[in-house]
Design an enzyme around this catalytic site. Structure first.
Site, PDB file in Angstrom:
ATOM      1  N   GLU A 124       0.862  -1.182   0.000  1.00 60.27           N
ATOM      2  CA  GLU A 124       0.000   0.000   0.000  1.00 60.27           C
ATOM      3  C   GLU A 124       0.889   1.218   0.000  1.00 60.27           C
ATOM      4  O   GLU A 124       1.882   1.259   0.729  1.00 60.27           O
ATOM      5  CB  GLU A 124      -0.860   0.091   1.275  1.00 60.27           C
ATOM      6  CG  GLU A 124      -1.992  -0.887   1.379  1.00 60.27           C
ATOM      7  CD  GLU A 124      -2.867  -0.667   2.634  1.00 60.27           C
ATOM      8  OE1 GLU A 124      -2.325  -0.317   3.696  1.00 60.27           O
ATOM      9  OE2 GLU A 124      -4.085  -0.842   2.518  1.00 60.27           O
ATOM     10  N   ILE A 125       0.533   2.188  -0.813  1.00 57.58           N
ATOM     11  CA  ILE A 125       1.106   3.526  -0.658  1.00 57.58           C
ATOM     12  C   ILE A 125      -0.111   4.414  -0.480  1.00 57.58           C
ATOM     13  O   ILE A 125      -0.981   4.456  -1.356  1.00 57.58           O
ATOM     14  CB  ILE A 125       1.923   3.964  -1.886  1.00 57.58           C
ATOM     15  CG1 ILE A 125       3.060   2.981  -2.164  1.00 57.58           C
ATOM     16  CG2 ILE A 125       2.477   5.377  -1.678  1.00 57.58           C
ATOM     17  CD1 ILE A 125       3.857   3.282  -3.424  1.00 57.58           C
TER      18      ILE A 125
END
Ligand code: GDP
Ligand code: MN
Length: 342
Positions: free
Chosen positions: A240-241
């Site tokens: 995840e960013i």
């Protein structure tokens, strides 16, 4: 003294080190961001591998800091081994008890029954309490940790993942400049048995709080019948960013509190992946969600490899484009492409 078998005249050493390739610092602005890693002391070798790869492919030029979190103290040996492999700042934090362990108000008999049932159904991690703690922590707490609070953006990294291509741009700055809140590489279907009642609670919450639903949302990624049922699609959250201000905001805070009050992290086995995905798809507009095709990424057993040939070439990728999980029938990425009109 040079060993006899090294012939100094064959190829001068300097040709082995192309200029600027190993110590260059990327120009331009930085975001208020960090890598956030949840792991155990026993993950040492696997997290060393992950950090080594993200450093080689990206962070040796960008130098973003790391925060490593654990519900028990990291050992001195763990900290020494992990810190030595990068010059980036590294902080090691202990998770507060209540952010990790099963709350007292959970009915333990009911939770035990649920785990027994899932074991009998052979659901992965079905009998695990620690896995449930982890999913709840990743859903509602990591962004509240003292060491994480000072950052707005995070990139989640897990032990034993692989980064298959050079990342020649700053995804944090990209997201900030394009007003994105959530970035992913792999999508797939959730095990229905782990989230039997989740969608019902989502609908109840949305009935209570229609004001949180974004105008141009991505409901069609989650549902094939306009919201009646959940199609089980989600962004795979081991990568995840994202913008923690979204998780810290009014809509997500109310959403998480509502889900928490239903007890489903323990009475079922709600994953942080569907929880994050449902929130991002409903409470943000679909153009605030970013598919990072250019980031080659592997978490066993699946790999995302850039589908664009030129991107793959420029990234000097070690993955095979034809093997990308996007092309698998168990991926939801074709659905994503459709809803954003690609
Ligand atoms: P999977 O990817 O769903 O198979 O789950 P993982 O076992 O990879 O766990 C997800 C993340 O949580 C990884 O970063 C693990 O290191 C971390 N994790 C899982 N369980 C625990 C735990 O009990 N304690 C700590 N500190 N980290 C955990
Ligand atoms: Mn994992």
């Amino acid at each position: 003294k040079t060993p006899a078998f090294v012939d100094q005249n064959l190829v001068p050493l300097k040709y082995y080190a192309p200029s600027n390739s190993w110590n260059e610092t990327a120009p331009g602005r930085r975001a208020n961001a960090a890598f956030v890693i949840l792991c155990r002391n026993s993950d040492l070798l696997r997290i060393l591998g992950s950090i080594r790869e993200i450093e080689d492919r990206f962070n040796r030029r960008y130098n973003y800091p790391y925060v490593l979190l654990n519900e028990v103290e990291f050992t001195d040996d763990f900290k020494r081994r992990v810190s030595v492999i990068t010059s980036a700042k590294m902080e090691f934090g202990l998770i507060p008890h209540d952010h990790w362990f099963q709350p007292d108000w959970i009915d333990e008999d009911k939770a035990t029954q649920a785990r027994k049932k899932m074991i009998s159904q052979s659901i992965i991690y079905g009998g695990s309490i620690s896995y449930r703690n982890m999913c709840r922590f990743n859903s509602g707490f990591f962004f509240k940790h003292d060491l994480v609070k000072k950052y707005r953006w995070y990139w989640r990294i897990e032990p034993n993942v692989h980064f298959h291509c050079d990342i020649n741009f700053d995804p944090f700055v990209y997201m900030e400049e394009h007003k994105k809140i959530y970035g992913f590489t792999i999508t797939m279907y959730e095990y229905e048995e782990t989230i039997t009642t989740l969608w019902k609670h989502v609908k109840d919450f949305v009935d209570l709080h229609p004001e949180f639903v974004a105008e141009d949302n991505a409901l069609d990624f989650l549902s094939d019948d306009g919201g009646t049922t959940y199609n089980l699609c989600h962004f795979w959250s081991n990568f995840e960013i994202a913008d923690m201000n979204f998780w810290r905001g009014t809509a997500y805070t109310a959403f998480f509190d509502y889900l928490e009050s239903q007890g489903g992290f323990y009475y079922e086995r709600w994953g942080d992946a569907p929880v994050h995905s449902i929130a991002a798809a409903l409470f943000a507009s679909k153009d605030q969600i970013q598919f990072f095709d250019e980031i080659g990424y592997e978490h066993h057993p699946y790999t995302h490899c850039p589908q664009d040939e030129e991107t793959w070439r420029r990234g000097m990728c070690t993955c095979e484009r034809e093997q990308s999980f996007d092309l698998d029938s168990y991926s939801c990425t074709n659905k994503w492409d459709k809803i954003i009109g690609r």
